[in-house]
Design an enzyme around this catalytic site. Structure first.
Site, PDB file in Angstrom:
ATOM      1  N   LYS A  79       0.851  -1.196   0.000  1.00  0.00           N
ATOM      2  CA  LYS A  79       0.000   0.000   0.000  1.00  0.00           C
ATOM      3  C   LYS A  79       0.885   1.244   0.000  1.00  0.00           C
ATOM      4  O   LYS A  79       1.921   1.264   0.668  1.00  0.00           O
ATOM      5  CB  LYS A  79      -0.903  -0.033   1.242  1.00  0.00           C
ATOM      6  CG  LYS A  79      -1.947   1.078   1.317  1.00  0.00           C
ATOM      7  CD  LYS A  79      -2.847   0.885   2.547  1.00  0.00           C
ATOM      8  CE  LYS A  79      -3.899   1.968   2.671  1.00  0.00           C
ATOM      9  NZ  LYS A  79      -4.792   1.763   3.838  1.00  0.00           N
ATOM     10  N   SER A 154      -9.788   1.814   2.953  1.00  0.00           N
ATOM     11  CA  SER A 154      -8.876   2.546   2.112  1.00  0.00           C
ATOM     12  C   SER A 154      -7.845   1.679   1.366  1.00  0.00           C
ATOM     13  O   SER A 154      -7.273   2.145   0.390  1.00  0.00           O
ATOM     14  CB  SER A 154      -8.116   3.571   2.953  1.00  0.00           C
ATOM     15  OG  SER A 154      -7.294   2.947   3.905  1.00  0.00           O
ATOM     16  N   SER A 178      -9.985  -0.494   7.138  1.00  0.00           N
ATOM     17  CA  SER A 178      -9.366  -0.315   5.822  1.00  0.00           C
ATOM     18  C   SER A 178      -8.656  -1.541   5.247  1.00  0.00           C
ATOM     19  O   SER A 178      -8.286  -1.536   4.075  1.00  0.00           O
ATOM     20  CB  SER A 178      -8.386   0.855   5.859  1.00  0.00           C
ATOM     21  OG  SER A 178      -9.084   2.068   5.846  1.00  0.00           O
TER      22      SER A 178
END
Lengths: 493, 98
Positions: A79, A154, A178
């Site tokens: 990420k 997210s 997330s």
């Protein structure tokens, strides 16, 4: 069978028995990215050359009959809020569009030390604030199961990449859901570990008392393997726990017999869609059939989770994001009259709307005259919520709930009203407030064939039990996730 | 408790946070902030008398280490990320009036 479709455990077997090389595996996954990422949009930057260099190193070790680590030579994605030395780390924000860290996050250093080929950095909501990856400054990421829909967020890029076989696994971060929510929406496994189990050094901070890094994988055995690699004490993170960490993979047994599972009734009521509710009820029955003892129970203050969460998360965010001032790194506005003007223009141009909303709310609840009414109050409510989880987890080995009220929604469906978007996290935020671990495991689909996940919640440091329960469920054959059909648009880039 | 959020409030707090809110956005933002603060206001229903606030979910104590000299990051690499630098320093506008 294409190599890129395999799990990390299967790839490790191929490498060990010399039936495939890491370069072959890595090239297979890179080919897959070339085929489908124009459609899916997971990656913000790629590091294929260094991934292949790492793959070659692993192949040389295998050729010399050296023992390789369980995840060595198996390509993955990170990420874009975890620092990678010499590789852009943008947090999907204009503010950090050109930021190149000079150090690796602790988790990234661990990956490199274990000879893991890192394919690149994947998309997310800006500064991890969002539930659909729509707040990314750079691009949309699409749900591989239905490209008209969001992948969740997210960590949307991480979940979509694993789902679409563009990475064998990925790292995500979870502040209020997330990791778990996008995993549920994409039909993959996602674990938010106990707060303090994985070092946050080099993770760009959103809400420091809630943030935690964790794995997103194709199955539960891979999830345990990633935990074996990333969990552990780090002196550079003062909230990291200095304890003896278990071997998560060694504790995996496909047996749920005797496990005591509580189902908080508040999570099964209003707001949960008919399809999700029906699937979760069948999962409960499946656990009973496997010999678990399942009881209905109750958690306090569930109506107040979102309020407490948004106050705490935004307060911490407003403080953490004060560092973006256009001086030492990150975006700086072009025209300004004085220092204050520089700050204001830099921050107003560099941050997106959702980030600004949260900074303003956080500043408000911390400001003079409101601190006690909001921030301190939320911290007190946090105590009640945390104690509620402790009491329930004294009675039960784990709790079972849906991950999300419904399946992945369409682009734009919830982005006009912040509160509607926040409700997406209603089942997940309390876990971060309490600091306990929770895993999302694929458990079914709705009538439109969109994935549904079940959330299992454990005690502090209870990951071994969580993983065992998840593994037993997965191995029972109750549900086998189907690979999405993605139309290749190779060459269209 | 029902807190009223005005455009003034939003401008005041945005200024504290060093954010500029354009005139065209203030109306919509004020409405959104009012909705979010209304959500936050729900907490006033909860009786928290005598309850200690939780700052950290698991007891965390100060972590100390010996204060020993360690190598720092190379200056050139640090400055490479700066929007402007000069003579090995960060370049900033005047901070104090002359």
């Amino acid at each position: 069978m294409e190599l890129y479709t395999l799990t990390a455990s299967e790839m490790h077997e191929l490498l060990k028995t010399k039936k495939a090389s890491s370069v072959e595996i890595t090239n297979s996954v890179i080919g897959r990215i070339d085929d489908v990422d124009a459609t899916i949009g997971s990656f913000l930057s790629s590091t294929f050359d260094s991934a292949l260099d790492t793959a070659k190193t692993v192949d040389e070790k295998i050729a010399r009959n050296e023992k390789i680590a369980p995840l060595a030579g198996i390509p993955m994605a990170v990420k874009d809020n975890m620092c990678t030395k010499g590789v852009k780390t943008t947090c999907a924000s204009r503010m950090l569009e050109n930021y190149i860290p000079m150090y690796d996050a602790d988790v990234v250093a661990k990956l490199k030390k274990a000879d893991v080929p890192i394919l690149g950095k994947v998309n997310m909501d800006e500064f991890a604030m969002g539930s659909s990856t729509e707040t990314s400054y750079f691009k949309k990421t699409r749900n591989p199961h239905n490209i008209e829909r969001i992948p969740g967020g997210s960590s949307g890029g991480s979940a979509a990449a694993v789902c679409a076989d563009e990475a064998v696994y990925a790292l995500g971060s979870d502040t209020g859901g997330s990791i778990r929510q996008p995993s549920s929406h994409c039909g993959v496994v996602g674990l938010k570990p106990t707060y303090g189990v994985v070092s946050r050094f080099g993770l760009v901070a959103f809400a420091s008392s809630l943030d935690q890094i964790g794995p997103i994988t194709k199955n539960v055995a891979d999830c345990a393997k990633v935990m074996d690699l990333i969990a552990g004490h780090d002196e550079k993170d003062s909230t990291s726990f200095n304890i003896d960490y278990p071997n998560y993979s060694a504790n995996l047994i496909p047996d749920a017999k005797g496990l005591k599972i509580g189902v908080p009734r508040e999570y099964m009521g209003k707001g949960i869609s008919e399809d999700v509710s029906a699937v979760i009820k069948n999962v409960i029955k499946q656990y009973e059939d496997m010999g678990a003892i399942v009881e209905e129970t109750s958690l306090p203050l569930t109506d107040y989770y979102l309020a407490a969460y948004y106050i705490i998360a935004c307060a911490e965010a407003s403080s953490n994001l004060a560092r973006y001032d256009g001086i030492k790194y990150g975006y700086r506005t072009k025209d300004f009259s004085d220092l204050t003007d520089l700050y204001k223009k830099t921050r107003s141009e560099g941050f997106g709307d959702e980030v600004k909303r949260r900074i303003i709310l956080g500043t408000y609840v911390l400001s003079s005259g409101y601190y006690d009414a909001y921030y301190k109050k939320a911290q007190q409510v946090r105590t009640i919520i945390r104690n509620g989880f402790s009491d329930e987890l004294d009675k039960y080995d784990l709790l079972l709930t849906p991950v999300t009220p419904d399946v992945a929604f369409k682009f734009g469906e919830k982005s006009s009203d912040p509160i509607t978007m926040y409700l997406e996290d209603i089942c997940t935020v309390s876990i971060n407030i309490a600091g306990v671990p929770a895993i999302s495991v694929p458990c079914g689909v709705n009538r439109e064939n969109l994935p549904i996940g079940v959330q299992l919640i454990g005690k502090h440091f209870g990951e071994p039990t969580l993983l065992r329960a998840a593994y037993a469920f997965e191995q029972s054959g109750f549900f086998t996730p189907q690979k999405p059909q993605i139309k290749s648009v190779k060459g269209s880039k | 408790m029902k807190t009223v959020i005005t455009e003034e409030d939003v401008r005041y707090v945005a200024n504290l946070a060093k954010l500029h809110v354009p005139d065209g956005q203030i109306n919509a933002l004020t409405k959104q902030m009012a909705d979010i603060v209304a959500l936050a206001d729900k907490l006033s229903d909860v009786d928290t008398s005598g309850i200690e606030p939780t700052n950290h979910v698991i007891p965390v104590n100060n972590v100390f280490r010996e204060d020993e000299v360690r190598p720092s990051y190379p200056r050139d690499e640090m400055l490479a990320n700066a929007p402007m630098s000069s003579a090995g320093c960060y370049f900033v506008p005047y901070t104090f009036d002359e």
